[in-house]
Design an enzyme around this catalytic site. Structure first.
Site, PDB file in Angstrom:
ATOM      1  N   GLU A  41      52.373  -2.705 -33.541  1.00  0.00           N
ATOM      2  CA  GLU A  41      53.226  -2.604 -34.728  1.00  0.00           C
ATOM      3  C   GLU A  41      52.442  -2.073 -35.920  1.00  0.00           C
ATOM      4  OE1 GLU A  41      56.425  -5.188 -36.613  1.00  0.00           O
ATOM      5  OE2 GLU A  41      55.699  -6.341 -34.878  1.00  0.00           O
ATOM      6  N   ASP A  70      46.993   7.840 -38.057  1.00  0.00           N
ATOM      7  CA  ASP A  70      48.307   7.589 -38.616  1.00  0.00           C
ATOM      8  C   ASP A  70      48.602   8.766 -39.517  1.00  0.00           C
ATOM      9  OD1 ASP A  70      50.571   5.835 -38.640  1.00  0.00           O
ATOM     10  OD2 ASP A  70      50.193   5.567 -40.761  1.00  0.00           O
ATOM     11  N   SER A  71      49.801   9.275 -39.419  1.00  0.00           N
ATOM     12  CA  SER A  71      50.098  10.488 -40.164  1.00  0.00           C
ATOM     13  C   SER A  71      51.550  10.501 -40.570  1.00  0.00           C
ATOM     14  CB  SER A  71      49.782  11.707 -39.295  1.00  0.00           C
ATOM     15  OG  SER A  71      50.508  11.655 -38.092  1.00  0.00           O
ATOM     16  N   ASP A 156      57.610  19.769 -38.751  1.00  0.00           N
ATOM     17  CA  ASP A 156      57.079  21.135 -38.863  1.00  0.00           C
ATOM     18  C   ASP A 156      58.136  22.170 -39.283  1.00  0.00           C
ATOM     19  OD1 ASP A 156      54.302  20.856 -38.383  1.00  0.00           O
ATOM     20  OD2 ASP A 156      54.652  20.637 -36.237  1.00  0.00           O
ATOM     21  N   HIS A 181      46.361  18.992 -41.505  1.00  0.00           N
ATOM     22  CA  HIS A 181      45.879  17.699 -41.971  1.00  0.00           C
ATOM     23  C   HIS A 181      45.089  17.004 -40.867  1.00  0.00           C
ATOM     24  CE1 HIS A 181      49.648  17.550 -39.947  1.00  0.00           C
ATOM     25  NE2 HIS A 181      49.785  16.237 -39.994  1.00  0.00           N
ATOM     26  N   ARG A 182      45.593  17.097 -39.620  1.00  0.00           N
ATOM     27  CA  ARG A 182      44.945  16.424 -38.503  1.00  0.00           C
ATOM     28  C   ARG A 182      43.589  17.052 -38.219  1.00  0.00           C
ATOM     29  NH1 ARG A 182      49.077  16.523 -35.986  1.00  0.00           N
ATOM     30  NH2 ARG A 182      49.798  14.546 -36.790  1.00  0.00           N
TER      31      ARG A 182
END
Ligand code: IMP
Length: 203
Positions: A41, A70-71, A156, A181-182
């Site tokens: 969670e 986490d994005s 996207d 970003h990743r």
């Protein structure tokens, strides 16, 4: 070769991650490939908290090296929503065509810089008996006025990048990986992992 578990079940993300970290001398294993069926969670209020919750939970369960991310997307006009709730926005199972159209509809009549948005990615690296390390990467853009492009996933098709004059769904996967970003968060993390591996006594 050392093995690192990557705490995601999202195949789209896992493909991007493998590509970005391909020259790292470690075996990158997804939770699915490790035979772990976990539903952790995400109770944090920030990307950092959620990435740490995921990495620490899997590290404590397995005793292995663990990466987690986490994005999400922050839309400034919507008070940075959906933010950490990006996956759960309008319901986890709601198709992205509906989520994306909903965001576009919220911004009808809003022009120029007021349409600003960003993708954020935080990566956490959990190592038994060490402090968990996090890195953050972002990419700035604008909410497009219509859905365009078939590559990528999630938001996207509505994320317009002015430097490329297209959405991230209109870019090739390689092009997106260069600026995402990743990839920014992961490339900083890659150096941290390399230093960590170099610090280990020879086996
Ligand atoms: P997470 O699994 O909690 O990190 O969920 C992240 C969510 O943010 C995804 O399910 C997508 O909705 C969105 N997201 C994150 N990165 C991207 C991206 O690169 N493109 C499109 N959507 C993204």
């Amino acid at each position: 070769m050392k093995r690192i578990l990557f705490a995601t079940t999202n195949e789209g993300k896992m493909n991007e991650i493998r590509e970005i970290l391909k020259d790292l001398e470690v075996e990158l294993v997804s939770l699915k490939d490790a035979g772990l069926n976990l539903d952790i969670e995400e109770t944090g209020d920030t990307f950092e908290e959620n990435a740490m919750i995921k990495a620490n939970t899997v590290m404590e369960l397995t005793g292995e090296l663990v990466l987690a991310d986490d994005s999400g997307i922050e839309v400034d006009y919507l008070g940075k929503a959906p933010g950490v709730y990006s996956a759960r926005y309008l319901g986890e199972d709601t198709p992205y065509s509906i989520k994306n159209q909903y965001i576009i509809d919220q911004l009808v009549g809003i022009e120029g810089n007021e349409r600003s948005a960003r993708f954020v990615c935080v990566i956490a690296f959990a190592v038994p008996d060490r402090d968990t390390i996090v890195t953050r990467g972002t990419i700035e853009g604008f909410i497009a006025k219509q859905i365009s492009g078939a590559h990528g996933f999630g938001y996207d098709p509505i994320f317009y990048v002015p430097e490329f004059k297209c959405t991230t769904a209109e870019m090739s996967p390689e092009q997106k990986n260069e600026i995402s970003h990743r990839s920014k968060a992961l490339s900083v993390m890659k150096d941290i992992i390399i230093k960590y591996l170099d610090s280990l006594p020879g086996e």
